[in-house]
Structures are given as structure tokens and as C-alpha cells.
Scaffold this motif. Sequence first.
Motif, PDB file in Angstrom:
ATOM      1  N   LEU A 105      26.822  49.843  42.881  1.00 17.16           N
ATOM      2  CA  LEU A 105      27.025  48.461  43.326  1.00 17.16           C
ATOM      3  C   LEU A 105      28.502  48.175  43.543  1.00 17.16           C
ATOM      4  CD1 LEU A 105      25.811  45.648  43.897  1.00 17.16           C
ATOM      5  CD2 LEU A 105      26.088  45.142  41.452  1.00 17.16           C
ATOM      6  N   TRP A 106      28.854  47.759  44.745  1.00 14.88           N
ATOM      7  CA  TRP A 106      30.226  47.376  45.070  1.00 14.88           C
ATOM      8  C   TRP A 106      30.303  45.851  44.981  1.00 14.88           C
ATOM      9  CZ3 TRP A 106      33.252  50.521  49.232  1.00 14.88           C
ATOM     10  CH2 TRP A 106      34.628  50.212  49.148  1.00 14.88           C
ATOM     11  N   MET A 107      30.843  45.356  43.900  1.00 20.68           N
ATOM     12  CA  MET A 107      30.886  43.911  43.671  1.00 20.68           C
ATOM     13  C   MET A 107      32.038  43.261  44.430  1.00 20.68           C
ATOM     14  SD  MET A 107      29.818  43.814  39.625  1.00 20.68           S
ATOM     15  CE  MET A 107      30.648  45.349  39.209  1.00 20.68           C
ATOM     16  N   HIS A 108      31.927  41.981  44.656  1.00 24.03           N
ATOM     17  CA  HIS A 108      32.880  41.243  45.473  1.00 24.03           C
ATOM     18  C   HIS A 108      34.083  40.804  44.647  1.00 24.03           C
ATOM     19  CE1 HIS A 108      29.478  39.991  48.478  1.00 24.03           C
ATOM     20  NE2 HIS A 108      29.309  41.215  48.002  1.00 24.03           N
ATOM     21  N   THR A 140      36.281  42.250  42.941  1.00 24.52           N
ATOM     22  CA  THR A 140      36.141  42.807  41.595  1.00 24.52           C
ATOM     23  C   THR A 140      37.062  43.997  41.379  1.00 24.52           C
ATOM     24  OG1 THR A 140      33.821  42.107  41.453  1.00 24.52           O
ATOM     25  CG2 THR A 140      34.514  43.899  39.993  1.00 24.52           C
ATOM     26  N   ARG A 141      37.756  44.011  40.250  1.00 24.85           N
ATOM     27  CA  ARG A 141      38.488  45.191  39.810  1.00 24.85           C
ATOM     28  C   ARG A 141      37.502  46.105  39.078  1.00 24.85           C
ATOM     29  NH1 ARG A 141      44.206  43.320  37.076  1.00 24.85           N
ATOM     30  NH2 ARG A 141      45.107  42.254  38.895  1.00 24.85           N
ATOM     31  N   HIS A 142      37.040  47.116  39.741  1.00 24.60           N
ATOM     32  CA  HIS A 142      36.003  47.952  39.145  1.00 24.60           C
ATOM     33  C   HIS A 142      36.505  48.770  37.966  1.00 24.60           C
ATOM     34  CE1 HIS A 142      32.395  47.401  41.712  1.00 24.60           C
ATOM     35  NE2 HIS A 142      33.300  46.830  42.491  1.00 24.60           N
ATOM     36  N   SER A 143      37.811  48.980  37.900  1.00 22.97           N
ATOM     37  CA  SER A 143      38.355  49.719  36.753  1.00 22.97           C
ATOM     38  C   SER A 143      38.125  48.977  35.442  1.00 22.97           C
ATOM     39  CB  SER A 143      39.850  49.964  36.951  1.00 22.97           C
ATOM     40  OG  SER A 143      40.564  48.732  37.017  1.00 22.97           O
ATOM     41  N   THR A 144      37.903  47.657  35.548  1.00 23.61           N
ATOM     42  CA  THR A 144      37.629  46.857  34.347  1.00 23.61           C
ATOM     43  C   THR A 144      36.437  47.411  33.582  1.00 23.61           C
ATOM     44  OG1 THR A 144      38.469  44.874  35.454  1.00 23.61           O
ATOM     45  CG2 THR A 144      37.065  44.531  33.534  1.00 23.61           C
ATOM     46  N   TYR A 145      35.483  47.996  34.317  1.00 28.81           N
ATOM     47  CA  TYR A 145      34.236  48.428  33.699  1.00 28.81           C
ATOM     48  C   TYR A 145      34.234  49.909  33.314  1.00 28.81           C
ATOM     49  CZ  TYR A 145      33.066  43.864  35.426  1.00 28.81           C
ATOM     50  OH  TYR A 145      33.089  42.519  35.671  1.00 28.81           O
ATOM     51  N   ASP A 146      35.431  50.521  33.344  1.00 26.16           N
ATOM     52  CA  ASP A 146      35.537  51.882  32.815  1.00 26.16           C
ATOM     53  C   ASP A 146      35.248  51.917  31.313  1.00 26.16           C
ATOM     54  OD1 ASP A 146      36.212  52.804  35.308  1.00 26.16           O
ATOM     55  OD2 ASP A 146      38.370  52.931  34.908  1.00 26.16           O
ATOM     56  N   THR A 147      35.628  50.844  30.645  1.00 26.61           N
ATOM     57  CA  THR A 147      35.488  50.802  29.185  1.00 26.61           C
ATOM     58  C   THR A 147      34.670  49.606  28.701  1.00 26.61           C
ATOM     59  OG1 THR A 147      37.607  49.626  29.043  1.00 26.61           O
ATOM     60  CG2 THR A 147      37.661  52.041  28.815  1.00 26.61           C
TER      61      THR A 147
END
Length: 463
Positions: free
Chosen positions: A17-20, A22-29
Motif C-alpha cells: 500500500l502506497w499511502m498518501h 506519508t513518510r513510509h520509513s515511519t513504519y520501519d519500526t
Amino acid sequence: MSTADYDHLQRAAKDHLWMHFTRHSTYDTSDVPIIVRGEGAYIYDAQGKRYLDGLGGLFVSQLGHGRTELADAAAAQAKELAFHPLWSYAHPNAILLAERIAGYAPGDLNRVFFTTGGGEAVESAWKLAKNFFKITGKPMKHKVISRSIAYHGTTQGALSITGLPPLKQQFEPLVPSTFRVPNTNIYRASEATGGFLDGSDPEAFGRWAADQIAVAIENEGPDTVAAVFLEPVQNAGGCFPPPPGYFQRVREICDEYDVLLVSDEVICAFGRLGYMFGAERYGYQPDIITCAKGITSGYSPLGAMIASDRLMEPFLHGAESFAHGFTFGGHPVSTAVAMANFDIFEKEHVLEHVRDHEGAFRSTLERLLDLPIVGDVRGDGYFYGIELVKDKDTRETFDEEESEKLLRGFLSKALYDEGLYCRADDRGDPVIQLSPPLICDQTHFDEMEQILRTVLDKAATLL
């Protein structure tokens, strides 16, 4: 939801899922927040935790969540006619909704061009402005003026009109010929005017801000400027209401230079300010209104450009047509939902509810002014911004590193963890924005204030 189902959703979200925005790196941890249902003014995540929806989804959920009347309207229409475009054909819901919106709209804004969202409505308005002047003998009029920090959408044209350089740089070159003027942030009036005005006279500041539009038109050449795009209350930067007389002066300027006044009401329309349209609240007559979001309370995608009879007139003759449209604009299901949405507005007196309770909402939020980090509380209706400062006496704001630490490093997560979904934003100076469902009352206002107080108290100790 079982642990296995939850784990699967987390993996799939992170893998696909490519969220709008959104900094996807936030969800690395950390886990992706997953919202699974809503009821009234509240939303619930996949683990059953409840949150007060202090942003109305995204300035959308006017009637709150779980309204079966709206779901039923969608289902009934999908069974009867799921889809047909408005390309040289019509269907009853589009016709009746256009009639109804024209009845709500101020003045002679009687022509409704449906889109699927706000950015498309803004895009449509700029295209109409250019097209109109070309076929009425003023082909050089194509430029657009908008305000600093204002957000008008993400499509190439709407993003060009947007006044937020950080959102634009990675997509440049954009559509040329858009120009910025000062906004109406009276809290920062001294900075905007170079110390000429300090904001103590709102009417004088409003006159000054409006007159900058005339300056911009003169600088670009009146024969080249087609439209001015303004929100009734500017969203980005944290809810800037218009000072007294501001829009009346803007209307005079637009009339003097034959420039169209576009009221971008994607957020402000349909009750957010206690009226169907913000233009009605502030007493001005636009040439075009762009709208979306609350038109269906979010139960189905829909937007619209509402234009004056004057702008439609050249397209009613001969071979002329507005060669523009969207496959899903005016979708039968969405227009059915919008009709049901407005039925509830009238039955439950939603506009009156907002007007009756907006003073209590304001006064509840203004309690937060006793906190050292809260510099300003501003807005109207059910649409407010809380500006955060380092020093209340000097109004000193946070630098980029401090803002990053405050908003993304702490506030966004802390507010959510405490049970409040809202927006902590730094498009401009750091603010918290609130735009709750229009059904909210004092109980919800108190809950918002208590959560904000708890989190902002902690925030003040971090810097």
C-alpha cells in the motif's frame, strides 16, 4: 480481529500500500494505524481502540460515521443504475442534485459541473476561466492569483495555484502563470506588512491584504489575469478567517479588472462554517465556487464546480462546448448519497446546530491559551487552528529542526495515542487543526480540550 489477521494486514500494508502524503520509513519500526469502523464522532482501530475524530476524516465527515441512511441510499442507487457518465447524457440524481445545489448557492451560481473531488473542481475552474475569456474576446487572460501558504490541490494545475513551495518543488516545472499575494493571518500581521500594521485593527489589515491583489493584477497586467482563487477560511497555515471587509474589497477589485473570483470551498462548504457556503457567511458573491468533501459527508466521492450563468452563457450557442470532464464526475451513486446527505442536513438542522455551538467550541479551545506553547486560537464554525510558539510574548516560532521534533517526533503520535485524531501541521508555522463532525457538542469539545491540554503540557517540556 484475530492476531493472524492483524499481522497479515500489517505485512500487506507495508509491502503493497502506497499511502498518501506519508513518510513510509515511519513504519520501519512501528505499526501502520488501521482504522476499521466509525460510529458518530468516533473511529475505531483494528485492535478496538476508540478515537475522537477531531478532523472529520479530512474535513469531510459532516454527519459523522455509521449513518445507515447514507449507506442505504448508495445501495439502492447501485441496484437501480450503478453508472452512467454525464457526457451528453444525464441521469435523475445528477439533475436533481444540480438543481438543489443551485438553490443553495448564492446569487446566480446556477450551473453545476460535477467532478469526483476538490482538486478536480479547482482544475475545472481554472480551465473554465481561461476558456471563457478566450471565447469572449479576451484571449490573453489566463493567469491566476492565490495566497501564500494556501493549498488548492495536487493535480498539476491545482498544485500550481497552491502557495506552498515545499509541496511543489519535486514536481516542477508546473503550469506557469500563477502568482501569490499575502494571506490573512492576522496573528502574523506585523511580519506580513513589514511592521506597517500590527493586527490591532483587523479591518485595516484586511484592506491592506485585499489591496495586494490589485497590486498583483497591475504588476502582471489586467489583460492577462483571469481569476483569483481564495478560500473563505484558508486551511493551510492553520485556519485564517477573513478580516472584516476583506472579501468585499476583493470583489470590488475583481469587478474593476474583470477578474473572476473563485471561492475555493472544498473544505468550507456544506456546514463547516455554519452555512452551506462560506461565501454566504462572509457576505460576498463569487463567480465560481469549488466544492467537494462534505457534499456527501465522505460516504462516496463527489465534487463540483458551481459557476454563474454569465460563465455558462457562451457555451449555450452554436458549436461551443466546454471540452472537459471526468468519467466518474456526477456518479449516480455519489449523487444519490449527496441528496440523502442534504435531506439529513435539513431534517436535523445541521447548519443551525453548528451556529448554535460554534461559540462554545471556540471558548473551549481558548482555554488552552493559558499554556505557554499556545500562541493563537483561530477559526470559525467547526474549523479551528491552534498555533504553537516558542515564546508567547514575542510570538517567536520554531525553527525547522524544532518543528520536526515537536510535530512529527512527538505531537502526531502522542495525540493519537491519547485518543484524538487531528492534524499537527507545519505548512507555515506549527499548528494543530481541528475540524470535527458537525454533530459534535460540548461533550466532544471538552474531550478534545482535555486531550490537547495533556499532550501540549508535555510538548512544552521537550523544547
